[in-house]
Each structure stands twice: as C-alpha cells, then as structure tokens.
Design an enzyme around this catalytic site. Structure first.
Site, PDB file in Angstrom:
ATOM      1  N   GLU A  39       7.954  13.115 -14.108  1.00  0.00           N
ATOM      2  CA  GLU A  39       7.519  11.864 -14.714  1.00  0.00           C
ATOM      3  C   GLU A  39       8.663  11.375 -15.603  1.00  0.00           C
ATOM      4  OE1 GLU A  39       3.917  12.003 -17.063  1.00  0.00           O
ATOM      5  OE2 GLU A  39       4.036   9.835 -17.418  1.00  0.00           O
ATOM      6  N   ARG A 289       5.292  28.581 -14.279  1.00  0.00           N
ATOM      7  CA  ARG A 289       6.327  27.800 -14.948  1.00  0.00           C
ATOM      8  C   ARG A 289       7.229  28.720 -15.758  1.00  0.00           C
ATOM      9  NH1 ARG A 289       4.128  23.504 -16.749  1.00  0.00           N
ATOM     10  NH2 ARG A 289       5.491  22.880 -18.379  1.00  0.00           N
ATOM     11  N   LYS A 299       8.185  18.175 -23.072  1.00  0.00           N
ATOM     12  CA  LYS A 299       8.949  16.952 -23.300  1.00  0.00           C
ATOM     13  C   LYS A 299       8.499  16.256 -24.576  1.00  0.00           C
ATOM     14  CE  LYS A 299       8.515  15.665 -18.914  1.00  0.00           C
ATOM     15  NZ  LYS A 299       8.491  14.834 -17.696  1.00  0.00           N
TER      16      LYS A 299
HETATM   17  P1  ATP Z   1       6.326  18.636 -19.813  1.00  0.00           P
HETATM   18  O1  ATP Z   1       5.063  19.352 -20.102  1.00  0.00           O
HETATM   19  O2  ATP Z   1       7.539  19.237 -20.416  1.00  0.00           O
HETATM   20  O3  ATP Z   1       6.246  17.160 -20.052  1.00  0.00           O
HETATM   21  P2  ATP Z   1       5.749  18.231 -17.119  1.00  0.00           P
HETATM   22  O4  ATP Z   1       5.187  19.287 -16.270  1.00  0.00           O
HETATM   23  O5  ATP Z   1       4.811  17.174 -17.567  1.00  0.00           O
HETATM   24  O6  ATP Z   1       6.559  18.869 -18.274  1.00  0.00           O
HETATM   25  P3  ATP Z   1       6.977  16.750 -15.077  1.00  0.00           P
HETATM   26  O7  ATP Z   1       7.981  15.679 -15.230  1.00  0.00           O
HETATM   27  O8  ATP Z   1       5.627  16.353 -14.642  1.00  0.00           O
HETATM   28  O9  ATP Z   1       6.947  17.509 -16.439  1.00  0.00           O
HETATM   29  O10 ATP Z   1       7.531  17.928 -14.155  1.00  0.00           O
HETATM   30  C1  ATP Z   1       8.147  17.721 -12.925  1.00  0.00           C
HETATM   31  C2  ATP Z   1       8.051  18.978 -12.133  1.00  0.00           C
HETATM   32  O11 ATP Z   1       8.684  20.050 -12.820  1.00  0.00           O
HETATM   33  C3  ATP Z   1       6.609  19.393 -11.896  1.00  0.00           C
HETATM   34  O12 ATP Z   1       6.458  19.774 -10.547  1.00  0.00           O
HETATM   35  C4  ATP Z   1       6.397  20.545 -12.818  1.00  0.00           C
HETATM   36  O13 ATP Z   1       5.460  21.428 -12.300  1.00  0.00           O
HETATM   37  C5  ATP Z   1       7.806  21.152 -12.917  1.00  0.00           C
HETATM   38  N1  ATP Z   1       7.990  21.810 -14.213  1.00  0.00           N
HETATM   39  C6  ATP Z   1       7.799  21.274 -15.429  1.00  0.00           C
HETATM   40  N2  ATP Z   1       7.995  22.196 -16.399  1.00  0.00           N
HETATM   41  C7  ATP Z   1       8.334  23.346 -15.777  1.00  0.00           C
HETATM   42  C8  ATP Z   1       8.659  24.672 -16.215  1.00  0.00           C
HETATM   43  N3  ATP Z   1       8.660  24.984 -17.504  1.00  0.00           N
HETATM   44  N4  ATP Z   1       8.947  25.602 -15.277  1.00  0.00           N
HETATM   45  C9  ATP Z   1       8.942  25.289 -13.978  1.00  0.00           C
HETATM   46  N5  ATP Z   1       8.646  24.079 -13.495  1.00  0.00           N
HETATM   47  C10 ATP Z   1       8.341  23.107 -14.375  1.00  0.00           C
HETATM   48 MG    MG Z   2       3.599  16.207 -15.959  1.00  0.00          MG
END
Ligand code: ATP
Ligand code: MG
Length: 577
Positions: A39, A289, A299
């Site tokens: 995102e 994760r 984020k």
């Molecule tokens: P945040 O909670 O930091 O905002 P998010 O999961 O909302 O992270 P996204 O932009 O939706 O962030 O993530 C894009 C992709 O990266 C998704 O498929 C998510 O599952 C993966 N991802 C995010 N954080 C991690 C992590 N700590 N380890 C592995 N994969 C991750």
């Molecule tokens: Mg997300």
C-alpha cells in the site's frame, strides 16, 4: 569494481516453493505469476524486503513473473511520493538478480496486460486501475443476491457483527430487495450520500465462527481525492474485495501474504467462488512476517519517527527502511542473503538483528576496499623523520580479494592517530601506544612514544615519537615482534570530512512489544558526528563505493550529502554482551 567472492547460495526450499512446484507439476497454471502488493502509504522496510525476495525468488526459480502492484484502495493515506519510493526500492533490491522477472503494465492500461518493467512506457500495476471492474463485479454480486446495501452506521455495523464468542445479528437491511440495493449502490457511486451513510456488504453468514465471513463490508463511501484516480470515485472497495479481484485480473497464480491474512482466506475464496472470474482462480498462501529485535516495522510507527523529528527522513540511515539502509551503505546482495538465510515459515518469531548485521558485514568484507582514516585525531610527530620528506607506501586494497591490488599512501613526519590508540596510564592488556611504549603503524614503521605535549588545560595535544627507521616492510627490523598495530594518516596529506557514526535506533530489544511506547526507548547515541581525517585517495570516492576504514568499520559516501561519509556498520558486534 566490487567483486562477489562468496558463492551463490543454493536455491531455497520451503513450504510455499513446494506448493508452487507441485502446482506446476500438476499443470495447474500455465505460468507462475506472483505479485508484491504494497500500500503506498509509507516507505518500504526490511520486512517488505523479505516479501519481495520471496515473490521475486519464486518467479525467478519457476520461470514465472512478478508484478509490482500498488494496493491503493484507501485514498486518504496514499501518496505519489510513496509510489515513487516503493518503485525505486523494489528495482534497487532486485537489481542484477531478478530484474527480468519484474513485470509492469503500460501507462494508462487498465486491462492489466503485463509488459517488461524496462519498457519506457511501463509503470507499476495499480489496484485503483481496476475500480470500474471491481465495481462491475460488485453489481453482479448484488444481482446474484450475494451483496446488499446496508444503512447501519459504522458503530452499529461493528456492534451487530458480534465477536469470536458471540454470534452476529443480521442487519435489518440484509433482505432489502435486489433492485433497491442496485439503485442505492448506483447512487452511492454518484455521490448522493455522505461518508459513512451506507456501505455495500457481502451476504454470507452472520453466525460464521470466522467473523470475517459475517457479511463483511465490500465498499465504503469516501469523498476524497485519490492519488491515481483523482475525483473519479467517491466509493472505494475494501482491501478484501479489491485484493482477490486484482489478483484475478492480473492472472496471479500464487498470492502470497503474511499470516494475519490467514483468517481472510475464506473470504478471498468466497468472493472468487461467487463471481464468474477467469479460471483457474489465484490461491492465497500465508507466511510468517519478519520481526527483528531492536527494530520497529510498522509503517505507521516509522512515520511517527519522521513526523516527530526523531530521525531526519524516511531514508535516515538509522531507519529500517530499504531507502535508509541503501543510504547507509547496505547492498542489495546483503539484504537478499539475509532474506534467504532466515527462510520462510508458518510461525511468527523474532529474528535477532545481529543476523541482519552479520549478513551486512560478511557482504562488505568481501567487497569493501580498505582505507586508512582517523575518526578522533591525535597529532603525532616523528622527531627522527626528516622534515619535508614524503614516502609513498604500499597498502593492500582488499586482502579478501587479491585482484584489487595495492595503492600508495603518503607517510611524513606529522601524522594523526586515533586518540584512543594512546593511553597515558594504560589499562591492563593495553597493547597500543603508551608513554615509552612501542606500536606498529600499519604498512609503515614501529614508533615509540617519547614525550606527551599538553595544553594549559592539561589536554593531550601532541605525542612526540621516534620511529625505528629499519622496521618497515623490507627493512632489517621489519620482522620485529610488536603486540599492537594501529592506523594513521599523514597530517599534511589527509582530507578532513564529516563522518556520521550510526548505532541501533532503540535500546530495547522489543521496543514496541507488550504495548510498550517505542518512543521511550530511542538510543540517545544512535548518531554521532565526528570530523575525521582520511587518506587522500578517498577524495575520489563515489557514492557506489564501499570502504572498510581499517579497524573502524564499513563506510560509504552519503548519497544526499556527498561531503559526508556514513558508517554502515562496525567491524564487530558491540552489542553481543
Ligand atoms: P505495515 O503494517 O508496516 O504498514 P503492511 O503489511 O500494511 O505493513 P503492505 O504495504 O500492505 O504493508 O505490505 C505489502 C506486502 O508486504 C504484503 O504482502 C505484506 O504481507 C508484506 N509485508 C509487510 N510487512 C512484512 C514483514 N514484516 N515481513 C514480511 N512481509 C511483510
Ligand atoms: Mg497492509
């Protein structure tokens, strides 16, 4: 200039790769298509690097492709700045490894036909390009009696949903006539209603044990400008509705996400199973994760560090962002080796940040050229060395890689050494310079400290030493055993530069664990700035170069401020105890 001396690791194997291999063997998909769907509401971090390496690694190993897709269904949090940084970071991380497996689509193409990312007209995929398609699918669901417009307020919707221990209560609008829902949904799209007034919900099962199946929201009203679609829409699909359909539009075969989406998978399958989507549909798989000690990875929290000025920007070299690590001097190879080494599992755990640091050190050890630099200079005068004389001595560029050869470094009567390489009252087992003691200057002579010069305040300002002029390489005394060897630079030839020394940003191993307020655990010493003296060859350093300042750590030029060197990492783990 840099050479990779470590052998390429063997191809990884894990439960997801096993599934992909079995699906290919069974002829289930013509081609493996994965996607990385961030995102655009912040910069990518090291956790995303794990997901990127997994998705691109699978595309690479199984003759597939991987799409970069902006998962942009929330207009109020997303920005073009983030789209651009994400694109840059992904390209950097996979550069030289999986570029040829990265797929974009043509600018403005909303039918999601993939093209090579190197095409000048290419841009990432956007979920928002499919808003019309997703809307049309929603209308089909309503027509099929599988979705309805609901007038409950957000608070009522929450309350009616129940919980893991309580069944939900059906919305009074659940059995609203199809025609009425169709009409209201069209009017929602036309902008007739304010934010929150109505939603579109799937009609599944209000008593399902899995709360995500209790008539989940598919659309909400948001009168807000979107970074990619402007003012074209005032209703936006929810993640669960948009994600599976975006995967389907792009003919994704394996939709890989983190474990928290496991409970959403029945909904993913329900939506695709309820609509006439192309076959075979994508399947979702979940992995654990990445969580790292001494690091936060949300984020939202990283943004707080930027907004509150704890760090200078998203790419501050102390940030666990991909751009921060790049600026700090970490290479994409190190991050990829790290991602490979930690593996892919189904169980959430905490990875020691020392594992990442080890990957960074071993990568830089093989590629970094050695240089002499003094971070906290103390003047040394060699009283028996002729004034005005300059020798050009040979120094090894990289003992790990003999092909890098040697360079010349100037030696003269006045030098700088590291101030903590001298102790007036030496501690036990202190083998460096002391009053009346001897030490070897790397690549040069053995010197002896004869006299300490102090200022009026009693600070040591200069050491007067003598050199054993037969002790350098090739000299009669070159084999003389001396316990300590220290680094130095020639005072008259050295260049002066700002060097930024970074350390871990947090003092607590789990700064945001157990509901802790991570802002309470900022390491006050995470950045120190020194005015260093560097050997003159560093005048020609380029931002892409990697250096080991001998005995001090790994350094590179800062990409924003090219008069500054950043310390990427120390030579050893100072936190081990
Ligand atoms: P945040 O909670 O930091 O905002 P998010 O999961 O909302 O992270 P996204 O932009 O939706 O962030 O993530 C894009 C992709 O990266 C998704 O498929 C998510 O599952 C993966 N991802 C995010 N954080 C991690 C992590 N700590 N380890 C592995 N994969 C991750
Ligand atoms: Mg997300």
């Amino acid at each position: 200039m840099s050479t990779e001396t470590t052998a390429a690791p063997p191809e990884p194997s894990d439960f997801i790769r096993d599934i992909v291999a079995a699906d290919l063997a069974a002829g289930k998909y013509a081609q493996v298509v994965t996607r990385f769907p961030p995102e655009p509401n912040g910069y990518l971090h090291i956790g995303h690097a794990k997901a990127i390496c997994l998705n691109f690694g699978i595309a690479r190993e199984f003759g597939g492709v991987c799409h970069l897709r902006m998962d942009d269904t929330n207009p109020t949090k997303e920005e073009v700045e983030y789209v651009d940084s994400i694109t840059t970071d992904v390209r950097w991380l996979i550069g030289g490894w999986a570029d040829e497996f990265l797929r974009f689509k043509k600018k403005g193409d909303i039918d999601a036909c993939e093209i090579l990312a190197t095409d000048p007209e290419a841009e990432p995929f956007y979920a928002s390009d499919y808003f019309q398609k997703i809307y049309d699918y929603a209308v089909e669901l309503i027509r099929a009696g599988k979705a309805y417009v609901c007038d409950l307020s957000p608070e009522e919707t929450d309350r009616y949903r129940g919980g893991p221990d309580r069944p939900g209560i059906p919305s009074p609008f659940r059995d609203r006539p199809i025609e009425e829902s169709l009409d209201l949904f069209a009017r929602m799209k036309a902008g007739e209603f304010p934010n929150g007034a109505r939603t579109l919900r799937a009609k599944i099962d209000m008593e399902a044990p899995n709360v995500w199946l209790r008539d989940p929201l598919l659309y909400r009203i948001r009168h807000a400008e979107h970074h990619h679609t402007g003012n074209a829409w005032c209703i936006y699909p929810m993640y669960d509705f948009a994600h599976c359909l975006s995967d389907s539009v792009e003919a994704v075969s394996h939709s890989i996400c983190t474990l928290e989406f496991e409970v959403h998978r029945p909904l993913y399958d329900w939506i695709l199973g309820s609509l006439p989507v192309p076959q075979p549909p994508p399947r979702q798989y979940e992995f654990a994760r990445l969580s790292l000690t001494y690091t936060i990875m949300s984020k939202r929290k990283l943004m707080q560090l930027v907004k509150e000025g704890v760090v200078s920007a998203w790419d501050d070299p102390r940030m666990p962002t991909i751009s921060g690590m790049r600026r700090r001097g970490v290479t994409p190879e190190a991050l990829r080796h790290f991602a490979y080494n930690i593996g892919v599992t189904k169980y959430n755990g905490l990875t020691d940040v020392a594992v990442l640091e080890h990957a960074i050190r071993s990568d830089l050890n093989s590629r970094a050229q050695r240089r002499l630099a003094v971070l906290r200079p103390l003047k040394v005068v060699i009283t028996n060395y002729p004034e005005g004389q300059v020798e050009e001595l040979d120094a090894t560029n990289n003992p790990e890689d003999p092909s890098t050869g040697t360079r010349k470094i100037p030696f003269s009567r006045e030098l700088y050494i590291e101030s903590d390489d001298f102790m007036e009252v030496p501690a036990p087992k202190y083998f460096r310079l002391r009053p009346g003691g001897e030490v070897r200057l790397k690549y040069a002579y053995i010197i002896k400290c004869e006299e300490i010069v102090k200022d009026d305040a009693g600070n040591i300002v200069e050491l007067r030493c003598t050199a054993d002029l037969d002790s350098k390489t090739g000299g009669a005394n070159s084999g003389r055993k001396i316990k300590g060897t220290i680094h130095w630079v020639s005072a008259q030839h050295a260049i002066e530069a700002e060097v930024r020394l970074y350390d871990r940003l947090f003092t607590h191993a789990e700064p945001d664990g157990d509901g802790r307020d991570f802002l309470q655990f900022i390491n006050p010493n995470s950045l120190s700035v020194v005015s260093a003296r560097l050997e003159p060859s560093l005048l020609n350093a380029a931002p892409a170069d990697r250096f080991q300042f001998e005995r001090l750590g790994y350094f590179c030029l800062d990409s924003r401020d090219t008069a500054v060197f950043n310390r990427t990492i120390t030579l050893r783990d100072n936190w081990a105890k």
